[in-house]
Motif scaffolding. Structure first.
Motif, PDB file in Angstrom:
ATOM      1  N   LEU A 152      -3.701   1.968   2.895  1.00 55.57           N
ATOM      2  CA  LEU A 152      -3.407   3.304   3.398  1.00 55.57           C
ATOM      3  C   LEU A 152      -4.282   4.324   2.683  1.00 55.57           C
ATOM      4  O   LEU A 152      -4.452   4.239   1.463  1.00 55.57           O
ATOM      5  CB  LEU A 152      -1.939   3.676   3.157  1.00 55.57           C
ATOM      6  CG  LEU A 152      -0.857   2.912   3.916  1.00 55.57           C
ATOM      7  CD1 LEU A 152       0.510   3.200   3.306  1.00 55.57           C
ATOM      8  CD2 LEU A 152      -0.865   3.293   5.396  1.00 55.57           C
ATOM      9  N   VAL A 153      -4.812   5.286   3.415  1.00 57.30           N
ATOM     10  CA  VAL A 153      -5.465   6.451   2.828  1.00 57.30           C
ATOM     11  C   VAL A 153      -5.105   7.663   3.690  1.00 57.30           C
ATOM     12  O   VAL A 153      -4.600   7.524   4.811  1.00 57.30           O
ATOM     13  CB  VAL A 153      -7.008   6.312   2.720  1.00 57.30           C
ATOM     14  CG1 VAL A 153      -7.395   5.248   1.711  1.00 57.30           C
ATOM     15  CG2 VAL A 153      -7.616   6.026   4.089  1.00 57.30           C
ATOM     16  N   SER A 154      -5.376   8.853   3.158  1.00 56.56           N
ATOM     17  CA  SER A 154      -4.979  10.069   3.855  1.00 56.56           C
ATOM     18  C   SER A 154      -6.105  11.093   3.874  1.00 56.56           C
ATOM     19  O   SER A 154      -6.818  11.268   2.893  1.00 56.56           O
ATOM     20  CB  SER A 154      -3.758  10.672   3.152  1.00 56.56           C
ATOM     21  OG  SER A 154      -3.426  11.924   3.697  1.00 56.56           O
ATOM     22  N   THR A 155      -6.244  11.769   5.025  1.00 55.78           N
ATOM     23  CA  THR A 155      -7.091  12.948   5.128  1.00 55.78           C
ATOM     24  C   THR A 155      -6.183  14.145   5.388  1.00 55.78           C
ATOM     25  O   THR A 155      -4.968  14.012   5.494  1.00 55.78           O
ATOM     26  CB  THR A 155      -8.108  12.826   6.277  1.00 55.78           C
ATOM     27  OG1 THR A 155      -7.416  12.878   7.529  1.00 55.78           O
ATOM     28  CG2 THR A 155      -8.891  11.527   6.184  1.00 55.78           C
ATOM     29  N   GLU A 156      -6.770  15.315   5.522  1.00 55.27           N
ATOM     30  CA  GLU A 156      -5.970  16.502   5.812  1.00 55.27           C
ATOM     31  C   GLU A 156      -5.252  16.379   7.151  1.00 55.27           C
ATOM     32  O   GLU A 156      -4.164  16.922   7.327  1.00 55.27           O
ATOM     33  CB  GLU A 156      -6.862  17.747   5.812  1.00 55.27           C
ATOM     34  CG  GLU A 156      -7.322  18.189   4.429  1.00 55.27           C
ATOM     35  CD  GLU A 156      -6.167  18.632   3.544  1.00 55.27           C
ATOM     36  OE1 GLU A 156      -5.228  19.267   4.063  1.00 55.27           O
ATOM     37  OE2 GLU A 156      -6.202  18.346   2.337  1.00 55.27           O
TER      38      GLU A 156
ATOM     39  N   SER B 177       0.831  -1.213   0.000  1.00 52.54           N
ATOM     40  CA  SER B 177       0.000   0.000   0.000  1.00 52.54           C
ATOM     41  C   SER B 177       0.858   1.252   0.000  1.00 52.54           C
ATOM     42  O   SER B 177       1.995   1.247   0.482  1.00 52.54           O
ATOM     43  CB  SER B 177      -0.919  -0.007   1.226  1.00 52.54           C
ATOM     44  OG  SER B 177      -0.163  -0.189   2.416  1.00 52.54           O
ATOM     45  N   GLN B 178       0.282   2.340  -0.532  1.00 54.59           N
ATOM     46  CA  GLN B 178       0.932   3.637  -0.567  1.00 54.59           C
ATOM     47  C   GLN B 178      -0.125   4.735  -0.434  1.00 54.59           C
ATOM     48  O   GLN B 178      -1.296   4.531  -0.763  1.00 54.59           O
ATOM     49  CB  GLN B 178       1.638   3.865  -1.906  1.00 54.59           C
ATOM     50  CG  GLN B 178       2.702   2.880  -2.309  1.00 54.59           C
ATOM     51  CD  GLN B 178       3.223   3.230  -3.689  1.00 54.59           C
ATOM     52  OE1 GLN B 178       4.205   3.925  -3.845  1.00 54.59           O
ATOM     53  NE2 GLN B 178       2.538   2.741  -4.706  1.00 54.59           N
ATOM     54  N   THR B 179       0.320   5.899  -0.009  1.00 54.54           N
ATOM     55  CA  THR B 179      -0.499   7.102  -0.081  1.00 54.54           C
ATOM     56  C   THR B 179       0.422   8.310  -0.018  1.00 54.54           C
ATOM     57  O   THR B 179       1.609   8.184   0.284  1.00 54.54           O
ATOM     58  CB  THR B 179      -1.567   7.149   1.041  1.00 54.54           C
ATOM     59  OG1 THR B 179      -2.530   8.151   0.744  1.00 54.54           O
ATOM     60  CG2 THR B 179      -0.938   7.457   2.391  1.00 54.54           C
TER      61      THR B 179
END
Length: 325
Positions: free
Chosen positions: A69-73, A12-14
């Motif tokens: 993996l995921v990203s928020t602010e 996984s990556q983000t």
């Protein structure tokens, strides 16, 4: 003793919300943080042999692979085994990683000891998190308080892929099903079984679907069955992509093209009609993760069954190789 990093697999990556950092997770529970500014805009006087290695490697849990993996602010969100955790981005890019700010336990309804969070997708407003898991379910969580909003049931084997667009969610799994869900009702309103279509079926590889993505009018999916483009309303297979692969794990739409990779020597960029426009050679024998950034500047990162991660600042060629070790 065997150096495990030489046999590394990146699942996984983000990218950080500021666009300055690439984060990759592997099968050993390690999280690598790459400083993209340092890598893409090196100061020649300070350049060393370490420039394309991680700025930091954080060990999350050696017994749990980092599946998604995921990203928020505010947060880097990590899906591992039986759990989803959120870390403050400031902590992620620092030398020492503190404990997560929050965590969500997966409410598995089976007796599985290990329930992998194989894939995650964030709603556009970043308020809901959709998690495709090893117990065959898609869970929908409210990120404000971590509560479980809904459970999407319909798959009969573990889920590989989840994506959303225009109040629809698409999920795909080991059972060979591609299911469409209405986010308002939480109900499935349609499904595909690509392995039953003679044009795309590959029984020798299997019926599993490794990746499925939604466009405005299209579905792209592949796995054991060949990578193919389906019309969203009629669910007819419009294009079967003629690329050499032994299984697809990544596919998405961008700029009126289909991007895809898997067990192959190349990562492909194709027109909807099937014309191969770009063949990017890859370091890994199998690509499990691809992230594309178009904000700030174009960046494509490809990772999989290798400690090497391919970085492309143009979609036409590979110009950097990062080392996760």
């Amino acid at each position: 003793m065997l150096n495990k990093m030489l046999y590394n697999t990146v699942l996984s990556q983000t990218l950080s919300p500021c666009g300055k950092y690439l984060v990759a997770g592997n099968i050993y529970g390690d999280l690598a943080v790459f400083d993209l500014d340092r890598i893409l805009n090196p100061v020649l006087e300070l350049l060393s042999v370490e420039y394309n290695k991680p700025k930091h490697i954080h060990s999350i849990d050696s017994k749990k692979q980092i599946c998604s993996l995921v990203s928020t602010e505010k947060f880097l969100i990590i899906g591992t085994v039986n759990e989803i955790c959120g870390w403050d981005w400031k902590a992620v890019v620092s030398v020492k990683l503190s404990k997560p700010v929050w965590s969500i336990k997966i409410p598995s309804q089976t007796f599985l000891d290990y329930n992998d969070v194989n894939c995650m997708w964030l709603s556009q407003d970043s308020e809901k998190l959709y998690a495709g898991c090893g117990d065959n379910n898609v869970y929908v969580f409210n990120l404000e308080d971590g509560s479980l909003i809904s459970t999407y049931k319909g798959h009969n084997n573990f889920i590989h892929s989840i994506h959303g667009k225009n109040q629809q969610i698409i999920s795909a799994g080991e059972d060979g099903l591609v299911m469409l869900w209405d986010t308002r009702s939480g109900k499935s309103h349609n499904k595909l079984e690509p392995h039953t279509n003679n044009k795309v079926s590959r029984p020798d590889i299997g019926k599993w679907i490794g990746s499925a993505a939604l466009g405005d009018d299209w579905i792209v999916c592949g796995g054991g069955p060949r990578l193919s483009l389906w019309h969203l309303r009629s669910l007819d297979a419009v294009t079967v992509f003629d690329i050499p692969d032994n299984g697809i794990h990544v596919s998405f739409f961008h700029d009126d093209c289909v991007f895809a990779g898997g067990t192959s020597k190349h990562f492909y960029q194709m027109s909807y009609s099937g014309e191969v426009r770009v063949e990017l050679p890859v370091s890994a024998t199998t690509i499990y993760s691809a992230v594309l950034r178009t904000k700030y500047s174009t960046l494509l990162s490809l990772a999989g069954s290798s400690p090497e991660i391919d970085l492309c600042t143009s979609l036409n060629y590979k110009d950097q190789v990062l080392h996760f070790r």
